[in-house]
Write a protein that holds these residues in place. Structure first.
Motif, PDB file in Angstrom:
ATOM      1  N   GLU A  58       8.132  16.025  -7.031  1.00  0.00           N
ATOM      2  CA  GLU A  58       7.444  16.343  -8.349  1.00  0.00           C
ATOM      3  C   GLU A  58       6.249  15.063  -8.479  1.00  0.00           C
ATOM      4  OE1 GLU A  58       7.333  18.830 -10.265  1.00  0.00           O
ATOM      5  OE2 GLU A  58       9.458  19.714  -9.909  1.00  0.00           O
ATOM      6  N   LEU A  59       5.274  15.304  -9.100  1.00  0.00           N
ATOM      7  CA  LEU A  59       4.318  14.174  -9.114  1.00  0.00           C
ATOM      8  C   LEU A  59       4.823  13.034  -9.896  1.00  0.00           C
ATOM      9  CD1 LEU A  59       1.138  16.420 -10.410  1.00  0.00           C
ATOM     10  CD2 LEU A  59       1.609  15.726  -8.326  1.00  0.00           C
ATOM     11  N   LYS A  60       5.682  13.297 -10.870  1.00  0.00           N
ATOM     12  CA  LYS A  60       6.244  12.070 -11.597  1.00  0.00           C
ATOM     13  C   LYS A  60       7.075  11.241 -10.585  1.00  0.00           C
ATOM     14  CE  LYS A  60       8.797  10.602 -15.493  1.00  0.00           C
ATOM     15  NZ  LYS A  60       9.747   9.282 -14.737  1.00  0.00           N
ATOM     16  N   GLU A  61       7.908  11.899  -9.514  1.00  0.00           N
ATOM     17  CA  GLU A  61       8.589  11.343  -8.796  1.00  0.00           C
ATOM     18  C   GLU A  61       7.799  10.312  -7.702  1.00  0.00           C
ATOM     19  OE1 GLU A  61      12.134  13.491  -6.580  1.00  0.00           O
ATOM     20  OE2 GLU A  61      10.780  14.979  -7.333  1.00  0.00           O
ATOM     21  N   ARG A  62       6.351  10.707  -7.460  1.00  0.00           N
ATOM     22  CA  ARG A  62       5.802  10.071  -6.542  1.00  0.00           C
ATOM     23  C   ARG A  62       4.959   8.928  -7.386  1.00  0.00           C
ATOM     24  NH1 ARG A  62       3.411  13.863  -2.266  1.00  0.00           N
ATOM     25  NH2 ARG A  62       4.328  15.710  -2.784  1.00  0.00           N
ATOM     26  N   THR A  63       4.600   9.004  -8.538  1.00  0.00           N
ATOM     27  CA  THR A  63       4.237   7.795  -9.235  1.00  0.00           C
ATOM     28  C   THR A  63       5.295   7.009  -9.600  1.00  0.00           C
ATOM     29  OG1 THR A  63       3.982   9.120 -11.195  1.00  0.00           O
ATOM     30  CG2 THR A  63       1.966   8.784 -10.137  1.00  0.00           C
ATOM     31  N   ASP A  64       6.426   7.358  -9.700  1.00  0.00           N
ATOM     32  CA  ASP A  64       7.528   6.478 -10.075  1.00  0.00           C
ATOM     33  C   ASP A  64       7.806   5.619  -8.602  1.00  0.00           C
ATOM     34  OD1 ASP A  64       7.845   7.526 -12.476  1.00  0.00           O
ATOM     35  OD2 ASP A  64       9.774   8.605 -12.045  1.00  0.00           O
ATOM     36  N   ILE A  65       7.838   6.350  -7.444  1.00  0.00           N
ATOM     37  CA  ILE A  65       7.942   5.368  -6.338  1.00  0.00           C
ATOM     38  C   ILE A  65       6.813   4.183  -6.230  1.00  0.00           C
ATOM     39  CG2 ILE A  65       7.945   5.516  -3.876  1.00  0.00           C
ATOM     40  CD1 ILE A  65       8.944   8.562  -3.982  1.00  0.00           C
ATOM     41  N   VAL A  72       0.894  -1.321   0.089  1.00  0.00           N
ATOM     42  CA  VAL A  72      -0.046   0.144   0.035  1.00  0.00           C
ATOM     43  C   VAL A  72       0.982   1.261   0.069  1.00  0.00           C
ATOM     44  CG1 VAL A  72      -1.837   1.118   1.111  1.00  0.00           C
ATOM     45  CG2 VAL A  72      -1.716  -1.435   1.204  1.00  0.00           C
ATOM     46  N   LEU A  73       0.625   2.040  -0.927  1.00  0.00           N
ATOM     47  CA  LEU A  73       1.483   3.304  -0.965  1.00  0.00           C
ATOM     48  C   LEU A  73       0.612   4.427  -0.657  1.00  0.00           C
ATOM     49  CD1 LEU A  73       2.296   5.851  -2.488  1.00  0.00           C
ATOM     50  CD2 LEU A  73       4.367   4.545  -1.964  1.00  0.00           C
ATOM     51  N   ILE A  74       0.950   5.115   0.409  1.00  0.00           N
ATOM     52  CA  ILE A  74       0.217   6.253   0.859  1.00  0.00           C
ATOM     53  C   ILE A  74       0.898   7.686   0.447  1.00  0.00           C
ATOM     54  CG2 ILE A  74      -0.527   7.443   2.726  1.00  0.00           C
ATOM     55  CD1 ILE A  74      -1.843   4.600   2.317  1.00  0.00           C
ATOM     56  N   ASP A  75       0.143   8.486  -0.141  1.00  0.00           N
ATOM     57  CA  ASP A  75       0.981   9.581  -0.558  1.00  0.00           C
ATOM     58  C   ASP A  75       0.231  10.873  -0.284  1.00  0.00           C
ATOM     59  OD1 ASP A  75       2.288  11.453  -2.785  1.00  0.00           O
ATOM     60  OD2 ASP A  75       0.290  11.724  -3.464  1.00  0.00           O
ATOM     61  N   PRO A  76       1.034  11.553   0.856  1.00  0.00           N
ATOM     62  CA  PRO A  76       0.548  12.646   1.336  1.00  0.00           C
ATOM     63  C   PRO A  76       1.139  13.782   0.591  1.00  0.00           C
ATOM     64  CG  PRO A  76       2.433  11.679   2.854  1.00  0.00           C
ATOM     65  CD  PRO A  76       2.408  11.004   1.623  1.00  0.00           C
ATOM     66  N   GLY A  77       0.038  14.524  -0.171  1.00  0.00           N
ATOM     67  CA  GLY A  77       0.119  15.497  -1.230  1.00  0.00           C
ATOM     68  C   GLY A  77       1.117  16.811  -0.613  1.00  0.00           C
ATOM     69  N   HIS A  78       1.583  17.576  -1.749  1.00  0.00           N
ATOM     70  CA  HIS A  78       2.214  18.637  -1.499  1.00  0.00           C
ATOM     71  C   HIS A  78       3.629  18.613  -0.588  1.00  0.00           C
ATOM     72  CE1 HIS A  78      -1.038  20.449  -3.520  1.00  0.00           C
ATOM     73  NE2 HIS A  78      -1.740  19.948  -2.702  1.00  0.00           N
ATOM     74  N   GLY A  79       4.060  19.371   0.014  1.00  0.00           N
ATOM     75  CA  GLY A  79       5.277  19.375   0.921  1.00  0.00           C
ATOM     76  C   GLY A  79       6.544  20.175   0.457  1.00  0.00           C
ATOM     77  N   GLY A  80       7.340  20.746   1.425  1.00  0.00           N
ATOM     78  CA  GLY A  80       8.476  21.352   1.115  1.00  0.00           C
ATOM     79  C   GLY A  80       8.008  22.918   0.665  1.00  0.00           C
ATOM     80  N   LYS A  81       8.548  23.352  -0.577  1.00  0.00           N
ATOM     81  CA  LYS A  81       8.192  24.540  -1.126  1.00  0.00           C
ATOM     82  C   LYS A  81       6.848  24.667  -1.715  1.00  0.00           C
ATOM     83  CE  LYS A  81       9.614  23.597  -5.507  1.00  0.00           C
ATOM     84  NZ  LYS A  81      10.601  23.779  -6.909  1.00  0.00           N
ATOM     85  N   ASP A  82       5.992  23.549  -1.446  1.00  0.00           N
ATOM     86  CA  ASP A  82       4.846  23.750  -2.000  1.00  0.00           C
ATOM     87  C   ASP A  82       3.978  23.348  -0.636  1.00  0.00           C
ATOM     88  OD1 ASP A  82       2.012  23.226  -3.085  1.00  0.00           O
ATOM     89  OD2 ASP A  82       2.623  21.498  -4.218  1.00  0.00           O
TER      90      ASP A  82
END
Length: 242
Positions: free
Chosen positions: A57-64, A3-13
């Motif tokens: 980046e969004l791509k980094e998240r889906t790549d993970i 199960v991949l849990i993705d907390p949106g945004h973060g850091g400079k965003d």
């Protein structure tokens, strides 16, 4: 299962913002609670796309998610609108999302409404990167409106964050028929001793806990939220002495 849990945004965003309340902070707290709760189930591996306040980046998240081979992806967000009256919870899947995505989204949405008792905005479809580029069933939850006075106030409470996390976990458990680890079931089913009942009652009277799930593991955010009122009272007493 993974199960991949993705907390949106973060850091400079920071995501949506209302005063000192940042979407990125709220969803990270919820995500960590979800992972902690899922750890109590058999044959479940979890991964956070981010575990600290960093930008991805969004791509980094889906790549993970894709490279890890996740079986399901849940992306956690907070909504916002120019209309301050907008409120409620909704869950989204990709425009051409799979039936399994719809099933998990519907389950999570139903649990969120049941747990948090907010306006049901339903399951919707959207062409979002996290939903489009993930190779597994995926949904994105919007846990209320930070722009709404009532819901932004709720987001400051650990109770609401717990409700959201519990709902997401229950939605996953319901769809994938997960079972609690034997040691968790054994502890959870043990009756409270008389002394434990006294402690539970006193803690409830003092507003430290709602008394539910006494054997559930406690994360630091829950502990902090319980200790803050006590710390404030101690500080007030010290100020009076000066």
């Amino acid at each position: 299962m993974k199960v991949l849990i993705d907390p949106g945004h973060g850091g400079k965003d920071p995501g949506a913002v209302n005063g000192d309340l940042h979407e990125a902070d709220i969803v990270l707290k919820i995500a960590k609670k979800v992972v902690n709760k899922l750890s109590q189930y058999d044959n479940v591996q979890t991964k956070l796309s981010r575990s600290t306040d960093v930008f991805l980046e969004l791509k980094e998240r889906t790549d993970i998610a894709n490279s890890w081979g996740a079986d399901v992806l849940i992306s956690i967000h907070i909504n916002s609108a120019t209309n301050k009256n907008a409120n409620g919870i909704e869950t989204l899947i990709y425009t051409n999302g799979s039936n399994e995505s719809l099933v998990i989204a519907s389950s999570v949405q139903s649990q969120l409404i049941r747990e948090a008792n907010r306006n049901n905005r339903g399951v919707k479809k959207a062409n979002f990167h996290m939903l489009r580029e993930s190779k597994m069933p995926a949904c994105l939850v919007e846990c209320g409106f930070i722009s709404n006075a009532i819901e932004s106030s709720l987001m400051k409470t650990d109770k609401f964050l717990e409700q959201c996390a519990n709902a997401i976990v229950k939605g996953i458990v319901e769809v994938y028929k997960l079972n609690l680890k034997k040691e968790v079931v054994k502890v959870a089913n043990r009756p409270l001793t008389d002394r434990e009942k006294e402690i539970q009652a006193e803690a409830m009277e003092l507003g430290i806990t709602d008394g539910k799930n006494p054997f559930e593991p406690v994360d630091r955010f829950y502990l902090w939220s319980a200790m803050i009122p006590l710390a404030k009272r101690v500080r007030a007493l010290e100020e009076k002495k000066k």
